[in-house]
Design a protein around this motif. Structure first.
Motif, PDB file in Angstrom:
ATOM      1  N   THR A 188      40.301   4.170 -11.472  1.00  0.00           N
ATOM      2  CA  THR A 188      39.962   2.592 -11.293  1.00  0.00           C
ATOM      3  C   THR A 188      39.999   2.774  -9.570  1.00  0.00           C
ATOM      4  OG1 THR A 188      41.386   1.676 -12.824  1.00  0.00           O
ATOM      5  CG2 THR A 188      40.235   0.020 -11.329  1.00  0.00           C
ATOM      6  N   ALA A 189      40.355   3.552  -9.208  1.00  0.00           N
ATOM      7  CA  ALA A 189      40.629   3.347  -7.188  1.00  0.00           C
ATOM      8  C   ALA A 189      39.119   4.129  -7.057  1.00  0.00           C
ATOM      9  CB  ALA A 189      41.207   3.646  -6.820  1.00  0.00           C
ATOM     10  N   SER A 190      38.786   4.974  -7.905  1.00  0.00           N
ATOM     11  CA  SER A 190      37.055   5.937  -8.338  1.00  0.00           C
ATOM     12  C   SER A 190      36.229   4.852  -8.578  1.00  0.00           C
ATOM     13  CB  SER A 190      36.956   6.759  -8.651  1.00  0.00           C
ATOM     14  OG  SER A 190      38.734   7.449  -8.119  1.00  0.00           O
ATOM     15  N   MET A 191      35.953   3.995  -9.413  1.00  0.00           N
ATOM     16  CA  MET A 191      34.961   2.860  -9.766  1.00  0.00           C
ATOM     17  C   MET A 191      35.311   1.738  -9.028  1.00  0.00           C
ATOM     18  SD  MET A 191      33.764   4.126 -12.877  1.00  0.00           S
ATOM     19  CE  MET A 191      34.464   6.062 -11.680  1.00  0.00           C
ATOM     20  N   THR A 192      36.463   1.329  -7.910  1.00  0.00           N
ATOM     21  CA  THR A 192      36.016   0.149  -7.429  1.00  0.00           C
ATOM     22  C   THR A 192      35.834   0.997  -6.008  1.00  0.00           C
ATOM     23  OG1 THR A 192      38.430  -0.486  -8.056  1.00  0.00           O
ATOM     24  CG2 THR A 192      37.444  -1.219  -6.213  1.00  0.00           C
ATOM     25  N   PHE A 193      35.955   1.792  -5.974  1.00  0.00           N
ATOM     26  CA  PHE A 193      34.493   2.399  -4.224  1.00  0.00           C
ATOM     27  C   PHE A 193      33.349   2.728  -4.816  1.00  0.00           C
ATOM     28  CE2 PHE A 193      33.571   6.719  -2.273  1.00  0.00           C
ATOM     29  CZ  PHE A 193      33.451   6.378  -0.842  1.00  0.00           C
ATOM     30  N   ILE A 194      33.094   3.502  -5.733  1.00  0.00           N
ATOM     31  CA  ILE A 194      31.943   3.424  -6.066  1.00  0.00           C
ATOM     32  C   ILE A 194      30.950   1.634  -5.675  1.00  0.00           C
ATOM     33  CG2 ILE A 194      29.434   4.069  -7.879  1.00  0.00           C
ATOM     34  CD1 ILE A 194      31.739   6.285  -9.285  1.00  0.00           C
ATOM     35  N   LEU A 195      31.776   0.696  -6.192  1.00  0.00           N
ATOM     36  CA  LEU A 195      31.354  -0.535  -6.470  1.00  0.00           C
ATOM     37  C   LEU A 195      31.655  -0.331  -4.708  1.00  0.00           C
ATOM     38  CD1 LEU A 195      30.738  -3.619  -7.927  1.00  0.00           C
ATOM     39  CD2 LEU A 195      32.735  -3.659  -7.352  1.00  0.00           C
ATOM     40  N   LEU A 196      32.556  -0.969  -4.150  1.00  0.00           N
ATOM     41  CA  LEU A 196      32.159  -0.201  -2.244  1.00  0.00           C
ATOM     42  C   LEU A 196      30.829  -0.002  -2.065  1.00  0.00           C
ATOM     43  CD1 LEU A 196      33.204  -2.094  -0.128  1.00  0.00           C
ATOM     44  CD2 LEU A 196      34.879   0.559  -0.168  1.00  0.00           C
ATOM     45  N   THR A 197      30.573   1.549  -1.935  1.00  0.00           N
ATOM     46  CA  THR A 197      29.390   1.928  -1.652  1.00  0.00           C
ATOM     47  C   THR A 197      27.998   1.029  -2.478  1.00  0.00           C
ATOM     48  OG1 THR A 197      30.170   3.912  -1.837  1.00  0.00           O
ATOM     49  CG2 THR A 197      27.826   4.222  -1.643  1.00  0.00           C
ATOM     50  N   LEU A 198      27.627   0.667  -3.454  1.00  0.00           N
ATOM     51  CA  LEU A 198      27.222  -0.241  -3.740  1.00  0.00           C
ATOM     52  C   LEU A 198      26.928  -1.627  -2.528  1.00  0.00           C
ATOM     53  CD1 LEU A 198      27.189   0.340  -7.663  1.00  0.00           C
ATOM     54  CD2 LEU A 198      25.078   0.961  -5.947  1.00  0.00           C
ATOM     55  N   LEU A 199      28.211  -2.088  -2.714  1.00  0.00           N
ATOM     56  CA  LEU A 199      27.928  -3.610  -2.014  1.00  0.00           C
ATOM     57  C   LEU A 199      27.370  -3.399  -0.935  1.00  0.00           C
ATOM     58  CD1 LEU A 199      31.404  -4.974  -3.126  1.00  0.00           C
ATOM     59  CD2 LEU A 199      29.221  -6.095  -3.115  1.00  0.00           C
ATOM     60  N   THR A 200      27.518  -2.432   0.292  1.00  0.00           N
ATOM     61  CA  THR A 200      27.542  -2.156   1.696  1.00  0.00           C
ATOM     62  C   THR A 200      26.572  -1.886   1.773  1.00  0.00           C
ATOM     63  OG1 THR A 200      29.834  -0.824   1.302  1.00  0.00           O
ATOM     64  CG2 THR A 200      28.193  -0.863   2.988  1.00  0.00           C
ATOM     65  N   GLY A 201      25.088  -0.993   0.342  1.00  0.00           N
ATOM     66  CA  GLY A 201      24.203  -0.807   0.652  1.00  0.00           C
ATOM     67  C   GLY A 201      23.431  -2.759   0.284  1.00  0.00           C
TER      68      GLY A 201
END
Length: 226
Positions: A188-201
């Protein structure tokens, strides 16, 4: 815990020196250490994008208002720099402060109003009363149009502040969730990190777009007064 989310909007310091000052020195260092006389792909792309953006920004304005192109372009580049600074570690986004945004919005909006009052005062004051208005509605419409005119700089400053603040808070909440789930729920943390990367972009795009929208609205206000 709730108050910690807003610590990102305070200026970080190191040995009593605000780190935002060091971050602001970074673009001039790149500028002066690069040979601007030698054309390369980066400088050509930069020039092309600047010319294209200026052309699109000044398109709604008549020819007499094109002399303001350099002023508006400088303001937009400054806002882009300030908006994107907060995405760097240990820095601060100046445009998340409403006081600074209003300090930029009120003088620039007032500039467009004063230009209209100087160049064509009758037409500028005529915007407060639409043509063909029934006589009983004239006082009410004048009050409404005056209020809509005075609220323009507030809308400029609040729009910029709200968009940047909301994006930074969302990134802060998502990054906090990643750190909290990393030890207990790695997937779940990995999926959330991917979401965080998209949010940063997305936040990077919002920072650039909001700077463009801020200046574009000023050009529309200027067109009404020239």
């Amino acid at each position: 815990m709730i108050l910690n989310f807003f610590d990102q909007f305070s200026i970080p310091t190191m040995m009593g020196v605000p780190l935002i000052i060091l971050a602001l020195f970074f673009p001039p260092i790149i500028w002066f250490t690069t040979n601007r006389l030698i054309k390369n792909r980066y400088s050509t792309l930069q020039t092309t994008m600047t010319m294209y953006t200026t052309k699109q920004m000044m398109m709604p304005i008549s020819t007499s208002g094109h002399k303001w192109a350099s002023t508006f372009m400088t303001l937009m580049l400054m806002l882009m720099l300030f908006n994107t600074l907060g995405l760097l570690p240990y820095t601060f986004t100046p445009t998340t402060q409403l006081s600074m945004n209003m300090a930029l919005a009120i003088p620039t909006w007032l500039m467009t109003v004063l230009i209209g009052l100087r160049n064509k005062p009758t037409a500028s004051l005529g915007h407060l009363l639409p043509e063909g208005t029934p006589t009983p509605l004239i006082p009410m419409l004048i009050i409404i149009e005056t209020a809509s005119l005075l609220i323009r700089p507030i809308a400029l400053g609040v729009r910029l502040t709200a968009n940047l603040t909301a994006g930074h808070l969302l990134i802060q909440l998502t990054s906090t969730a990643v750190l909290a789930l990393m030890s207990t729920m790695p997937f779940t943390a990995s999926m959330t990190f991917i979401l965080l990367t998209l949010l940063t972009g997305l936040e990077m795009a919002v920072a650039l777009i909001q700077a463009y929208v801020f200046v574009l609205l000023l050009t529309l206000y200027l067109q009404e007064n020239i």
